[in-house]
Motif scaffolding. Sequence first.
Motif, PDB file in Angstrom:
ATOM      1  N   ALA A  65       0.845  -1.196   0.000  1.00  0.00           N
ATOM      2  CA  ALA A  65       0.000   0.000   0.000  1.00  0.00           C
ATOM      3  C   ALA A  65       0.873   1.235   0.000  1.00  0.00           C
ATOM      4  CB  ALA A  65      -0.903   0.010   1.240  1.00  0.00           C
ATOM      5  N   GLY A  66       0.261   2.346  -0.342  1.00  0.00           N
ATOM      6  CA  GLY A  66       0.937   3.636  -0.246  1.00  0.00           C
ATOM      7  C   GLY A  66      -0.032   4.654   0.310  1.00  0.00           C
ATOM      8  N   ASN A  67       0.493   5.601   1.053  1.00  0.00           N
ATOM      9  CA  ASN A  67      -0.387   6.648   1.597  1.00  0.00           C
ATOM     10  C   ASN A  67       0.456   7.841   2.002  1.00  0.00           C
ATOM     11  OD1 ASN A  67      -2.712   7.916   2.415  1.00  0.00           O
ATOM     12  ND2 ASN A  67      -3.116   6.576   4.160  1.00  0.00           N
ATOM     13  N   PHE A  68      -0.187   8.972   2.108  1.00  0.00           N
ATOM     14  CA  PHE A  68       0.445  10.197   2.595  1.00  0.00           C
ATOM     15  C   PHE A  68      -0.685  11.157   2.902  1.00  0.00           C
ATOM     16  CE2 PHE A  68       0.579   9.904  -2.080  1.00  0.00           C
ATOM     17  CZ  PHE A  68      -0.307  10.904  -2.428  1.00  0.00           C
ATOM     18  N   LEU A  69      -0.371  12.214   3.631  1.00  0.00           N
ATOM     19  CA  LEU A  69      -1.386  13.216   3.943  1.00  0.00           C
ATOM     20  C   LEU A  69      -1.389  14.287   2.858  1.00  0.00           C
ATOM     21  CD1 LEU A  69      -0.775  13.733   7.778  1.00  0.00           C
ATOM     22  CD2 LEU A  69      -2.601  12.399   6.687  1.00  0.00           C
TER      23      LEU A  69
ATOM     24  N   ASN B  70      -2.168  12.372 -10.563  1.00  0.00           N
ATOM     25  CA  ASN B  70      -1.292  11.196 -10.471  1.00  0.00           C
ATOM     26  C   ASN B  70      -1.145  10.711  -9.033  1.00  0.00           C
ATOM     27  OD1 ASN B  70       0.381   9.222 -11.616  1.00  0.00           O
ATOM     28  ND2 ASN B  70       2.212  10.381 -11.032  1.00  0.00           N
ATOM     29  N   GLY B  71      -1.212  11.635  -8.071  1.00  0.00           N
ATOM     30  CA  GLY B  71      -1.127  11.228  -6.669  1.00  0.00           C
ATOM     31  C   GLY B  71      -2.303  10.338  -6.295  1.00  0.00           C
ATOM     32  N   PHE B  72      -3.511  10.755  -6.692  1.00  0.00           N
ATOM     33  CA  PHE B  72      -4.707   9.944  -6.413  1.00  0.00           C
ATOM     34  C   PHE B  72      -4.580   8.596  -7.124  1.00  0.00           C
ATOM     35  CE2 PHE B  72      -8.999   8.416  -7.076  1.00  0.00           C
ATOM     36  CZ  PHE B  72      -9.628   8.684  -5.873  1.00  0.00           C
ATOM     37  N   ARG B  73      -4.224   8.639  -8.404  1.00  0.00           N
ATOM     38  CA  ARG B  73      -4.160   7.401  -9.191  1.00  0.00           C
ATOM     39  C   ARG B  73      -3.104   6.437  -8.630  1.00  0.00           C
ATOM     40  NH1 ARG B  73      -3.545   9.056 -14.602  1.00  0.00           N
ATOM     41  NH2 ARG B  73      -1.320   9.198 -14.219  1.00  0.00           N
ATOM     42  N   THR B  74      -1.975   6.983  -8.195  1.00  0.00           N
ATOM     43  CA  THR B  74      -0.891   6.115  -7.697  1.00  0.00           C
ATOM     44  C   THR B  74      -1.361   5.268  -6.515  1.00  0.00           C
ATOM     45  OG1 THR B  74       0.830   7.623  -8.467  1.00  0.00           O
ATOM     46  CG2 THR B  74       1.436   6.125  -6.683  1.00  0.00           C
ATOM     47  N   VAL B  75      -2.046   5.889  -5.571  1.00  0.00           N
ATOM     48  CA  VAL B  75      -2.484   5.136  -4.389  1.00  0.00           C
ATOM     49  C   VAL B  75      -3.595   4.154  -4.771  1.00  0.00           C
ATOM     50  CG1 VAL B  75      -3.516   5.339  -2.091  1.00  0.00           C
ATOM     51  CG2 VAL B  75      -1.689   6.894  -2.792  1.00  0.00           C
TER      52      VAL B  75
ATOM     53  N   SER C 130       4.035   6.726  10.998  1.00  0.00           N
ATOM     54  CA  SER C 130       5.045   7.791  11.023  1.00  0.00           C
ATOM     55  C   SER C 130       4.742   8.833   9.946  1.00  0.00           C
ATOM     56  CB  SER C 130       6.457   7.215  10.878  1.00  0.00           C
ATOM     57  OG  SER C 130       6.638   6.711   9.590  1.00  0.00           O
ATOM     58  N   LYS C 131       4.087   8.390   8.842  1.00  0.00           N
ATOM     59  CA  LYS C 131       3.724   9.350   7.798  1.00  0.00           C
ATOM     60  C   LYS C 131       2.411  10.070   8.105  1.00  0.00           C
ATOM     61  CE  LYS C 131       4.424   8.183   3.329  1.00  0.00           C
ATOM     62  NZ  LYS C 131       4.310   7.344   2.121  1.00  0.00           N
ATOM     63  N   LEU C 132       1.469   9.343   8.688  1.00  0.00           N
ATOM     64  CA  LEU C 132       0.107   9.883   8.834  1.00  0.00           C
ATOM     65  C   LEU C 132      -0.129  10.551  10.183  1.00  0.00           C
ATOM     66  CD1 LEU C 132      -1.739   6.830   7.242  1.00  0.00           C
ATOM     67  CD2 LEU C 132      -0.936   8.904   6.101  1.00  0.00           C
TER      68      LEU C 132
HETATM   69  N1  COA Z   1       1.736  14.650  -0.978  1.00  0.00           N
HETATM   70  C1  COA Z   1       1.136  14.860  -2.161  1.00  0.00           C
HETATM   71  N2  COA Z   1       1.389  14.134  -3.286  1.00  0.00           N
HETATM   72  C2  COA Z   1       2.308  13.155  -3.172  1.00  0.00           C
HETATM   73  C3  COA Z   1       2.965  12.860  -1.975  1.00  0.00           C
HETATM   74  C4  COA Z   1       2.655  13.660  -0.836  1.00  0.00           C
HETATM   75  N3  COA Z   1       3.234  13.451   0.354  1.00  0.00           N
HETATM   76  N4  COA Z   1       3.816  11.841  -2.189  1.00  0.00           N
HETATM   77  C5  COA Z   1       3.690  11.497  -3.485  1.00  0.00           C
HETATM   78  N5  COA Z   1       2.772  12.269  -4.064  1.00  0.00           N
HETATM   79  C6  COA Z   1       2.389  12.268  -5.454  1.00  0.00           C
HETATM   80  C7  COA Z   1       3.585  12.630  -6.322  1.00  0.00           C
HETATM   81  O1  COA Z   1       3.764  14.043  -6.364  1.00  0.00           O
HETATM   82  C8  COA Z   1       3.210  12.032  -7.663  1.00  0.00           C
HETATM   83  O2  COA Z   1       2.288  12.834  -8.358  1.00  0.00           O
HETATM   84  P1  COA Z   1       2.790  13.835  -9.573  1.00  0.00           P
HETATM   85  O3  COA Z   1       3.421  12.956 -10.603  1.00  0.00           O
HETATM   86  O4  COA Z   1       1.526  14.477 -10.017  1.00  0.00           O
HETATM   87  O5  COA Z   1       3.740  14.784  -8.937  1.00  0.00           O
HETATM   88  C9  COA Z   1       2.438  10.767  -7.256  1.00  0.00           C
HETATM   89  O6  COA Z   1       2.048  10.948  -5.884  1.00  0.00           O
HETATM   90  C10 COA Z   1       3.273   9.521  -7.375  1.00  0.00           C
HETATM   91  O7  COA Z   1       4.441   9.719  -6.617  1.00  0.00           O
HETATM   92  P2  COA Z   1       5.717   8.794  -6.855  1.00  0.00           P
HETATM   93  O8  COA Z   1       6.714   9.134  -5.797  1.00  0.00           O
HETATM   94  O9  COA Z   1       6.146   8.881  -8.277  1.00  0.00           O
HETATM   95  O10 COA Z   1       5.065   7.348  -6.659  1.00  0.00           O
HETATM   96  P3  COA Z   1       5.715   6.019  -6.189  1.00  0.00           P
HETATM   97  O11 COA Z   1       4.986   4.927  -6.837  1.00  0.00           O
HETATM   98  O12 COA Z   1       7.188   6.020  -6.291  1.00  0.00           O
HETATM   99  O13 COA Z   1       5.404   6.052  -4.608  1.00  0.00           O
HETATM  100  C11 COA Z   1       3.889   6.569  -2.834  1.00  0.00           C
HETATM  101  C12 COA Z   1       4.172   5.763  -4.086  1.00  0.00           C
HETATM  102  C13 COA Z   1       3.743   8.024  -3.226  1.00  0.00           C
HETATM  103  C14 COA Z   1       2.602   6.106  -2.213  1.00  0.00           C
HETATM  104  C15 COA Z   1       5.056   6.448  -1.810  1.00  0.00           C
HETATM  105  O14 COA Z   1       4.748   7.197  -0.679  1.00  0.00           O
HETATM  106  C16 COA Z   1       5.374   5.041  -1.391  1.00  0.00           C
HETATM  107  O15 COA Z   1       6.133   4.372  -2.054  1.00  0.00           O
HETATM  108  N6  COA Z   1       4.770   4.552  -0.278  1.00  0.00           N
HETATM  109  C17 COA Z   1       4.974   3.193   0.241  1.00  0.00           C
HETATM  110  C18 COA Z   1       5.096   3.250   1.731  1.00  0.00           C
HETATM  111  C19 COA Z   1       3.870   3.812   2.386  1.00  0.00           C
HETATM  112  O16 COA Z   1       3.259   4.775   1.934  1.00  0.00           O
HETATM  113  N7  COA Z   1       3.522   3.217   3.527  1.00  0.00           N
HETATM  114  C20 COA Z   1       2.342   3.556   4.253  1.00  0.00           C
HETATM  115  C21 COA Z   1       1.287   2.531   3.994  1.00  0.00           C
HETATM  116  S1  COA Z   1      -0.172   2.988   4.891  1.00  0.00           S
END
Ligand code: COA
Length: 266
Positions: A99-103, A112-117, A202-204
């Motif tokens: 999973a991935g997440n951030f605030l 892309n941020g929405f789509r990535t998660v 730690s992120k949230l």
């Molecule tokens: N706030 C806002 N947008 C964010 C962000 C943040 N803190 N972190 C990433 N994004 C956005 C990026 O800007 C990018 O969008 P853009 O291309 O329009 O700029 C998009 O999300 C993708 O980011 P990217 O870093 O290329 O994706 P990734 O696939 O390498 O990483 C994440 C995925 C962003 C979810 C990364 O935080 C991750 O790898 N997380 C895994 C660990 C984790 O989150 N653990 C908690 C689980 S609950």
Amino acid sequence: MTKVFQDDVLSGKVAFITGGGSGICKGITEKLMAHGAKAVITSRKQERLDAACAELIEKTGSECLGVACDVRDPATVEAALSAGLDRFGNIDIVINGAAGNFLCPAAQLSYNGFRTVMEIDSLGTYNVCKAAFDKCLGEHGGTIINISATLHYAATPLQIHASAAKAAVDAITRTLAVEWGRLGIRVNGIAPGPIENTEGMSKLAPGDVMEKLSKLVPIGRAGRIDEIADVALFLCTPAASLIHGHTVVADGGEWMAHSSFAMMMG
Ligand code: COA
Ligand code: NAP
């Protein structure tokens, strides 16, 4: 580590765990291995997996294989499953924890941020379920556990992406339970509340937010990784044979205590 089940309750079983190299899912992997399972752990970073494998083997004495894959890419998921099948001959348990997440406020979140998660959590969960079905579970059955959250039960500001993604994960859990139950595949989920000592928190919940949040949990504290691992172990055992299509909330009552009324009275 708490142990309430027999040490060998998962003897002969092989578990495939995405996100198994860190945090909650590493804890789940350790728990399953300590109860006799062999494990295949996956995430994007091979170095992280190698370190986790060494630690898990040392702690449990069981076997563990780390294979890098990106759950968004079905070809890499299929390759990781094949590597696990080549090594251990079978896969009985699939746990979707990647999973991935951030605030981020919705107004500032990029497309892309929405789509990535969504892609990591929801599409990734579907990809792994589908590939595991095709490669092994469809033939002989097994158990799937999808790691969800409670974010979407009410509304969680700054996490529209993860809330939507986990709602989709719950829909996948229910639908697959109905479609695959007769094939001997039991599908469930776990929705943890805030869990201490995790990347997620730690992120949230940075700084002193975790301490403040913990005080709002009805049991008076945040959860521990080991407690989520116990729920996962339970769901993998015959003790949970009738539990199907359900996402077990393990949050010390956290999410339901956050209505305005509950907050005032609590
Ligand atoms: N706030 C806002 N947008 C964010 C962000 C943040 N803190 N972190 C990433 N994004 C956005 C990026 O800007 C990018 O969008 P853009 O291309 O329009 O700029 C998009 O999300 C993708 O980011 P990217 O870093 O290329 O994706 P990734 O696939 O390498 O990483 C994440 C995925 C962003 C979810 C990364 O935080 C991750 O790898 N997380 C895994 C660990 C984790 O989150 N653990 C908690 C689980 S609950
Ligand atoms: P974590 O350690 O960061 O776990 C996330 C894992 O996913 C990492 O191992 C990461 O490894 C992997 N991953 C990320 N993107 C991936 C991708 N595209 N393909 C494959 N693997 C990928 O976080 P955690 O806090 O323990 O969370 C674990 C699970 O519990 C998540 O599903 C989370 O949503 C859920 N949850 C956590 C909490 C909490 O309190 N922490 C609460 C509710 C729900 P790589 O970086 O190596 O890829």
